[in-house]
Write an enzyme that holds these catalytic residues in place. Structure first.
Site, PDB file in Angstrom:
ATOM      1  N   GLU A 109       0.848  -1.195   0.000  1.00  0.00           N
ATOM      2  CA  GLU A 109       0.000   0.000   0.000  1.00  0.00           C
ATOM      3  C   GLU A 109       0.887   1.251   0.000  1.00  0.00           C
ATOM      4  O   GLU A 109       1.857   1.349   0.760  1.00  0.00           O
ATOM      5  CB  GLU A 109      -0.879  -0.012   1.260  1.00  0.00           C
ATOM      6  CG  GLU A 109      -1.754   1.192   1.459  1.00  0.00           C
ATOM      7  CD  GLU A 109      -2.590   1.104   2.734  1.00  0.00           C
ATOM      8  OE1 GLU A 109      -3.489   1.929   2.909  1.00  0.00           O
ATOM      9  OE2 GLU A 109      -2.333   0.194   3.562  1.00  0.00           O
TER      10      GLU A 109
ATOM     11  N   CYS B  30      -5.385  -3.157   2.236  1.00  0.00           N
ATOM     12  CA  CYS B  30      -5.203  -3.183   3.679  1.00  0.00           C
ATOM     13  C   CYS B  30      -6.503  -3.377   4.465  1.00  0.00           C
ATOM     14  O   CYS B  30      -7.073  -4.457   4.475  1.00  0.00           O
ATOM     15  CB  CYS B  30      -4.455  -1.923   4.117  1.00  0.00           C
ATOM     16  SG  CYS B  30      -3.723  -2.039   5.774  1.00  0.00           S
TER      17      CYS B  30
ATOM     18  N   LYS C  22      -9.146   2.566  -2.364  1.00  0.00           N
ATOM     19  CA  LYS C  22      -9.493   2.018  -1.057  1.00  0.00           C
ATOM     20  C   LYS C  22     -10.854   2.547  -0.595  1.00  0.00           C
ATOM     21  O   LYS C  22     -11.115   3.750  -0.631  1.00  0.00           O
ATOM     22  CB  LYS C  22      -8.403   2.390  -0.054  1.00  0.00           C
ATOM     23  CG  LYS C  22      -8.495   1.674   1.283  1.00  0.00           C
ATOM     24  CD  LYS C  22      -7.270   1.996   2.140  1.00  0.00           C
ATOM     25  CE  LYS C  22      -7.243   1.195   3.423  1.00  0.00           C
ATOM     26  NZ  LYS C  22      -6.024   1.479   4.220  1.00  0.00           N
TER      27      LYS C  22
END
Length: 256
Positions: free
Chosen positions: A41, A143, A109
């Site tokens: 990430e 994540c 994300k």
């Protein structure tokens, strides 16, 4: 298909240096027959870049992603890496996929973790971003997204066979639990492969857990990295090897 995860220690704010690290990892992976390489990430900027994110952010069709495509093309593999994506005045925490031959995809994300991420990024509506690499259907998360079972389930229901997760997992007991247990459960409960690739080391803001993992549909670990150091972990993604697991654990077909 062989895949690899590059657990790396990014240098905060030094995009060119981080691209050079990814380039070197891609060269090493290519010599082992790897067809897909995953970096963490925000690998290009460093997760701890903070106030630098607005200046370091790049469009999805900008110079940073073009350099990723050049790396993929040079080494004959597909590359997934995290970057700060700029779209107008908005910055997203994104992952970019490129095969170096024209196939690209950008995932933003959807679940931002804590006030730090919410200060610098806008969350995207949850979505299923898919690509096909050597006949294997791949989906992307970042994540914290993987810690919500709905996200992996959505990708599995959309046809993903492999879920790649660039991450910036912090060190500590909860980070260790996520890497050592949750990732294997996500793979098992959806009968997919999960590649969870983290940072290591520390920057001025955060210390990272390392512990990158590639898990199989039966919950076994195919590859794992240590907590402390950079590592290139390699695993074989063989769909046929897990037919017994899929026939016995029919969660997707039985879901009501």
């Amino acid at each position: 298909m062989k895949i690899a995860g590059f657990q790396m220690q990014s240098t905060v704010g030094e995009v060119e240096a981080n691209l050079a690290k990814i380039d070197a990892a891609a060269a090493k992976a290519a010599t082992q027959g790897v067809r897909l390489l995953i970096a963490p990430e925000l690998a290009l900027t460093g997760y701890g870049a903070g106030a630098l994110f607005p200046a370091l952010a790049s469009p999805a069709d900008g110079p940073q992603t073009e350099q990723l495509s050049q790396i993929a093309r040079r080494h004959g593999l597909t590359l997934v890496a995290g970057f700060a994506e700029k779209d107008g005045e908005t910055v997203y925490n994104s992952a970019f996929l490129t095969d170096g031959k024209g196939q690209t995809a950008t995932y933003r994300k959807s679940h931002l973790y804590g006030p730090y991420e919410r200060q610098w990024f806008r969350p995207e509506t949850p979505s299923s971003i898919l690509a096909t690499i050597d006949g294997i259907r791949l989906g992307m998360l970042i994540c914290y997204d993987v810690e919500f079972p709905e996200n992996v389930r959505r990708l599995a229901q959309a046809g993903a066979e492999l879920v790649v997760v660039p991450t910036a997992l912090p060190s500590g007991w909860s980070g260790a639990f996520i890497a050592e247990h949750m990732i294997r459960v996500r793979a098992f409960e959806n009968q997919v492969f999960v590649a969870y690739i983290n940072h290591c080391g520390a920057d001025d803001r955060f210390a990272y857990a390392g512990l990158s993992r590639i898990a199989a549909p039966d919950g076994r670990l195919l590859a794992e990295a240590p907590a402390e150091s950079e590592a290139l972990i390699v695993a074989e993604i063989d769909l046929g090897a897990f037919q017994t697991s899929r026939s016995e654990n029919t969660y997707l077909a039985d879901l009501r």
